[in-house]
Design an enzyme around this catalytic site. Structure first.
Site, PDB file in Angstrom:
ATOM      1  N   LYS C 157       0.830  -1.203   0.000  1.00 29.63           N
ATOM      2  CA  LYS C 157       0.000   0.000   0.000  1.00 29.63           C
ATOM      3  C   LYS C 157       0.861   1.247   0.000  1.00 29.63           C
ATOM      4  O   LYS C 157       1.941   1.262   0.614  1.00 29.63           O
ATOM      5  CB  LYS C 157      -0.892   0.026   1.249  1.00 29.63           C
ATOM      6  CG  LYS C 157      -1.914  -1.091   1.301  1.00 29.63           C
ATOM      7  CD  LYS C 157      -2.845  -0.871   2.471  1.00 29.63           C
ATOM      8  CE  LYS C 157      -4.053  -1.761   2.390  1.00 29.63           C
ATOM      9  NZ  LYS C 157      -5.020  -1.408   3.450  1.00 29.63           N
ATOM     10  N   GLY C 164      -8.559   3.510  -2.099  1.00 29.09           N
ATOM     11  CA  GLY C 164      -8.404   2.262  -2.826  1.00 29.09           C
ATOM     12  C   GLY C 164      -7.320   2.309  -3.885  1.00 29.09           C
ATOM     13  O   GLY C 164      -7.033   1.319  -4.544  1.00 29.09           O
ATOM     14  N   ILE C 202      -5.812  -9.777   4.432  1.00 32.28           N
ATOM     15  CA  ILE C 202      -6.927 -10.560   4.945  1.00 32.28           C
ATOM     16  C   ILE C 202      -7.838 -10.761   3.746  1.00 32.28           C
ATOM     17  O   ILE C 202      -8.453  -9.817   3.268  1.00 32.28           O
ATOM     18  CB  ILE C 202      -7.646  -9.816   6.085  1.00 32.28           C
ATOM     19  CG1 ILE C 202      -6.673  -9.605   7.253  1.00 32.28           C
ATOM     20  CG2 ILE C 202      -8.881 -10.588   6.545  1.00 32.28           C
ATOM     21  CD1 ILE C 202      -7.256  -8.856   8.430  1.00 32.28           C
ATOM     22  N   HIS C 207     -15.526  -4.768   4.478  1.00 32.13           N
ATOM     23  CA  HIS C 207     -14.942  -3.434   4.574  1.00 32.13           C
ATOM     24  C   HIS C 207     -16.036  -2.524   5.138  1.00 32.13           C
ATOM     25  O   HIS C 207     -16.973  -2.173   4.434  1.00 32.13           O
ATOM     26  CB  HIS C 207     -14.495  -2.997   3.181  1.00 32.13           C
ATOM     27  CG  HIS C 207     -13.807  -1.678   3.168  1.00 32.13           C
ATOM     28  ND1 HIS C 207     -12.765  -1.379   2.347  1.00 32.13           N
ATOM     29  CD2 HIS C 207     -14.017  -0.571   3.909  1.00 32.13           C
ATOM     30  CE1 HIS C 207     -12.379  -0.137   2.566  1.00 32.13           C
ATOM     31  NE2 HIS C 207     -13.134   0.373   3.506  1.00 32.13           N
ATOM     32  N   GLU C 287      -7.398   2.415   7.871  1.00 31.30           N
ATOM     33  CA  GLU C 287      -6.870   3.763   7.659  1.00 31.30           C
ATOM     34  C   GLU C 287      -7.960   4.761   8.012  1.00 31.30           C
ATOM     35  O   GLU C 287      -9.133   4.409   8.140  1.00 31.30           O
ATOM     36  CB  GLU C 287      -6.437   3.966   6.197  1.00 31.30           C
ATOM     37  CG  GLU C 287      -7.558   3.834   5.177  1.00 31.30           C
ATOM     38  CD  GLU C 287      -7.052   4.005   3.742  1.00 31.30           C
ATOM     39  OE1 GLU C 287      -5.908   3.604   3.468  1.00 31.30           O
ATOM     40  OE2 GLU C 287      -7.810   4.549   2.927  1.00 31.30           O
ATOM     41  N   ARG C 291     -11.196  13.414   5.375  1.00 23.85           N
ATOM     42  CA  ARG C 291     -11.943  14.232   4.412  1.00 23.85           C
ATOM     43  C   ARG C 291     -13.350  13.660   4.288  1.00 23.85           C
ATOM     44  O   ARG C 291     -13.669  12.644   4.891  1.00 23.85           O
ATOM     45  CB  ARG C 291     -11.261  14.157   3.055  1.00 23.85           C
ATOM     46  CG  ARG C 291     -11.041  12.691   2.657  1.00 23.85           C
ATOM     47  CD  ARG C 291     -10.753  12.474   1.226  1.00 23.85           C
ATOM     48  NE  ARG C 291     -10.288  11.135   0.962  1.00 23.85           N
ATOM     49  CZ  ARG C 291     -11.056  10.086   0.687  1.00 23.85           C
ATOM     50  NH1 ARG C 291     -12.371  10.220   0.689  1.00 23.85           N
ATOM     51  NH2 ARG C 291     -10.544   8.902   0.435  1.00 23.85           N
TER      52      ARG C 291
END
Lengths: 495, 172, 495, 172
Positions: C157, C164, C202, C207, C287, C291
């Protein structure tokens, strides 16, 4: 799954068809020749022609509607509002044909549909009614006597009327003969019953109504109030829920009264108790509308309950999905009705082609419509084009949202009332409240903004200039497409 | 090559001279006031027209009544004539004075004609009742006068603009 | 009233401009050359050009944005999402220029923006994080060692990434060299920071994210969850609130955790804590997005709170208008993102002209968009065209409403994902739930309905036939308009 | 006067014969199946097409790629040819076989070309990486083969359909 025939047109037919689809029910539209290509015809699974454009030859022909249901295998009929929705004879014909009419029993419709009977029934049930005749008025002489007794101004109302139609206010005895005759004629023409009655005119009252829902299992609940005092021609143009200024005590008392009124006629389905409210928050039963109302979206937005869904459930024998204690008002909802009419000429209807139609979108906005760009608004029916509703967490923000949305509404092709709606929304009386049914009359004549007049004139000249320039290099007769497009402009014909 | 246009809107007539058309910049004079305009086509068919202070997005729609200029829901109908053409055709201007003609303000059915030939109608008096969109609508003679022609019958359907009744001024 | 510059484009710029207008605030749009005629430019009171189409020359140019604010007298900047919204350097430049950046402090942005720092901070605050590196990974060797330690599959990441983007899943060591290099390059190109870190992947988690709001008076609240597990290319396409299956216990625990996480960085404004949730409802901090989120409408629909309004209040120093106890979920909301992309070719972006664009309207539907019919979707930016949200009293009805609304969505001119969204909505896994991020991958390849194929072919021939017939009577060269319209059809060129 | 059309959509070619066009009724034959269709223009520019069982509202939009027929959001692109015209022009049909040509599936920038001339690419192998709408997108060669031409350079912008790489089949 069963199939529902929607015996209506325009936005309400589209609204009901969508609700049926969401429930998995089949849908059958009906249409007059003027509505052959209308939105509701395309939205439904099937569509059946009824007859020529006039309502009496199509949407009011209960026999044709029932035949259409039988032909398509529809076992339920949703009448929408207007047309056959409050016609107890039609309801009985549905019963006889084994079709479920989505609405209350013929008994409840009769009790409430004939306004004089309704006044008697409510009076007996202990619900306060407006002073006036409890019986129909048969003759001019009788009318004259009663008016002298209760005193002018009076209201002449169609006993079988509703929706603000068939109402005349008379200020003195001189107006009575013509008014009485006109009211009877209109009542006969539109409601099939020339009976009229008389009420003391409470000048500039507030017009507040209570939504009720009842199922066949004995549950009757109310969904609080709608403030409907912004009217022109005795017809609502802006509604809101909750009412701008109404004590919680009165709100609850009106709710309880409405449940009592509904129970008095063993009401089933969605209905509305319309009340007049004076400056001291005294309220009087005016009439019950035994059907869905035009302005039902504000209640849906404020309470989160889907009224058409509940109507369909109840018609299929189920219980209401909500109980009285589930009904909570959240935030504030306002609805504006967009009409094809000319506010600068007494709000005369102005049917025409929908040359431009781009409603505003965004958070908190709801559009209920039944037309699209390119459609012609037929002159045979009600001149309402669309309903724009705004929801926000509080009233000032709902007003601001509505104001901004109206400003963004792109529509052209005929006179409409958007600038008038903006004028009402922007008025101090509306914004500060409370206001009453006199609000529209207190506004100054509408003046279209002179801002940008010069830019518009300049653009008209520039556009014409460019059309002319584009034509010049071509030989005569060439470029037919362009010519056809431009030749219709008055100024281009060298007459 | 400056071209002068007469732009009519209702009773108001303005003279608009297109002084220069340079595509995205057009210089015009509207009733003597010089304007430099930014003009360009928007993708949805509207045209952006802007001065340094103000910008609007206008749509031009030719209709039978004239050129309809639409700004969101604000509609203005113009008749635009090349000034030279209309001068050549004679400077009479205006259509046959609408004074004594009472016309249908909307399409509808004539349900009542409460006046007779030679009757004197007061200013604002009702000369016809039209039914449209389920409403009865009174048609009034703003200036009043003597009824010299009744052009329709009860029960007939009329289009918008159709002559209903013609009146003559009454001098006293 | 103060003036707000909106440093963004598309639907979110329109959303924010409308919210400002409803509050009476002035608005300034900014635009690249590709967006000269875009909706947000017309919606705002004023508009300032930034530069050429590529983001790095326009919407990412913080210096130009600040200059535009100064030039127009805007004292606040709303960054929307993406672009400069999570750039703490820009936030500091705003502070230096005396402009109020609508968002959290540079400190909070730094703590959360660098994902490795965020993981450390959250870990220290007692918030559970996904196993993996707490430090950035500087070299391939280091990456290799860590991956061997935690075991494949792993996720690479971008430390400064989000939304994403900049995420790669590696299944074995062979993929590491190319993957590591690619992740670094993308991270550098899009986030201006090539740093990457590694997390244990994972596989197919849920999500779920929590919306938080905080003001400068010490109030921090949460607005419950959004389920965002329907993803393709690691990017969300459908979100809902509440989550389909989540115990009230976990919901409340996640809310408390989110408030704790926000307080740990003295968070101010609107923010989102993104979590991975496993089948036992264990949740891990993934995370924080410092915003507004793309999917904020579902929270607004479910809670009745206007998040942009609260952002603006907070930025002007006011308290939140709601307290934790006011936040109640009502009904169910689903959002579908409409993208210009081709699901049959791996969801590749498909920019093009919006030849037809008529979004569905009606009860319970909300459209957030930034384009209109005729507009060109530029290829320089994100390929999302619009967001369609549906609210209903319960999840099955929200699904039915969304399904019906997608079916009515009229759009054409490029490949889009509406049929794919319909496929997801109609899938048993979505309807029954719970589902996880593996959902999209389990669906069979999308097949455009063959229903009506014959009618479409027949119509193509009839349309062409009639164009030809219409041309025949004309002499050569005449009728240019018609010819121009038809000559572009392949079949009419006698090649 | 029957007119025969070849209607291509992707790989599929149908023969549609317009047997009779009587305005609101059109009789066609689609691959041998006779259909009597009700056809009429809707006010919003769409065309209603109906059989007794089924009705749709279609919009026809001529584009560079062919005739786009739109049903709500379902898009079909057709190439319609008068059968006689294409027979006169020679019955070869089809365009130059796309077999070995790998083209850009979207407009974008070529950020990487991970293949060399004469390299053998396995089926499904990546031959280019395009950047569009903030995403890197792998462009693959479905059938694989030997690279015989690399038509673009890294860093250039390409339009949709542009040739990127040409491959030749490898026989073993």
């Amino acid at each position: 799954m069963p199939k529902v025939l929607i015996a209506n047109r325009g936005e309400i037919a589209c609204r009901v068809i969508r609700a049926c689809r969401e429930l998995g029910l089949g849908t059958v539209a009906v249409y007059s020749d003027a509505d052959r290509d209308a939105r509701h015809v395309w939205l439904a699974d099937e569509a059946v022609r009824l007859g020529p454009p006039p309502s009496k030859d199509s949407y009011l022909r209960g026999d044709l509607v029932i035949a259409a249901a039988q032909q398509t295998g529809a076992t339920l009929i949703h009448p929408g509002y207007g047309f056959l929705s409050e016609n107890h004879v039609f309801r009985e014909e549905c019963d006889a044909a084994g079709i479920t009419f989505i609405g209350p029993s013929a008994y409840a419709m009769r009790q409430m549909g004939v306004k004089t009977t309704a006044r008697q029934t409510m009076h007996a049930a202990g619900v306060p009614v407006v002073p006036g005749s409890l019986e129909p008025i048969a003759s001019l002489a009788e009318a004259h006597a009663l008016c002298e007794e209760i005193g002018y101004p009076v209201m002449l109302k169609a006993a079988s009327g509703g929706g603000g139609r068939g109402i005349r206010i008379l200020h003195d005895a001189a107006e009575l003969p013509a008014g009485f005759e006109g009211a009877q004629r209109e009542a006969g023409a539109y409601f099939g019953d020339a009976t009229v009655y008389i009420e003391k005119a409470i000048l500039n009252p507030r017009h507040i109504e209570i939504q009720v829902l009842a199922d066949t299992h004995g549950n009757t609940i109310h969904l609080f109030e709608r403030e409907c005092s912004v009217q022109r021609r005795n017809q609502k143009i802006i509604e809101e829920s909750p009412a701008a200024h109404l004590s919680q005590k009165t709100r609850l008392a009106m709710g309880e009264m409405a449940v009592r009124a509904a129970k008095a006629v063993q009401y089933v389905g969605a209905g509305t108790i319309e009340c007049l409210v004076d400056t001291h928050e005294n309220f009087y039963f005016m009439e019950m509308n035994t059907r869905l109302q035009v302005e039902h979206p504000v209640t849906e937005l404020a309470t989160g309950v889907d009224l058409v869904y509940e109507q369909l459930r109840v018609a299929m024998g189920e219980k209401l999905s909500v109980r009285q204690e589930d009904i909570v008002q959240r935030g504030h909802a306002i609805e504006c009705r967009i009409y094809a009419e000319d506010p600068s000429r007494g709000f005369v209807p102005a049917p025409g082609p929908l040359l431009v139609y781009r409603p505003p979108l965004g958070p908190g906005l709801r559009i209920d419509d039944g037309f699209g760009e390119g459609d012609e608004i037929p002159r045979f029916y009600d001149s309402m084009i669309a309903k724009l509703s705004a929801w926000a967490p509080d009233r000032p923000r709902a007003i601001a949202r509505m104001d901004a949305a109206l400003a963004r509404f792109e529509i052209a092709g005929f006179a409409h009332n958007i600038e008038h709606l903006q004028q009402v929304i922007a008025s101090e009386r509306f914004q500060v409240g409370p206001y009453d049914t006199g609000l529209v009359g207190t506004l100054p004549p509408l003046r279209t903004t002179a801002e940008d007049d010069v830019l518009a004139s300049a653009f008209a000249a520039i556009w014409t200039h460019r059309q002319r320039q584009a034509q010049k290099p071509q030989a005569n007769g060439d470029n037919e497409g362009l010519w056809q497009r431009t030749a219709r402009v008055g100024g281009l014909r060298a007459k | 090559m400056a071209t002068e246009y007469r732009v009519k809107r209702g009773d108001k007539i303005e003279t608009v001279t297109v002084l220069e058309d340079r595509g995205e910049i057009v210089v015009v004079e509207v009733d003597g006031q010089r304007l430099e305009l930014a003009v360009h086509a928007l993708p949805d068919g509207r045209t952006a027209v802007a001065t340094p202070e103000r910008r609007v997005a206008l749509r031009a729609l030719p209709t039978k009544q004239g050129l309809l200029v639409v700004d969101a829901h604000v509609q203005r109908t113009f008749e635009v004539e090349d000034a030279r053409v209309s001068w050549l055709a004679g400077a009479s201007g205006g259509k046959g004075a609408a004074g004594g003609r009472v016309t249908a303000s909307m399409p509808g059915r004539v349900v009542r004609l409460p006046v007779k030939l030679d009757e004197i109608v007061p200013p604002g008096g009702v000369v016809a009742v039209l039914e449209a969109m389920k409403m009865e609508n009174d048609v009034r003679a703003p200036g009043g006068g003597k009824v010299v022609e009744i052009a329709v019958k009860e029960g007939v359907d009329v289009e918008s603009g159709a002559l209903l009744v013609r009146l003559e001024p009454v001098h006293d």
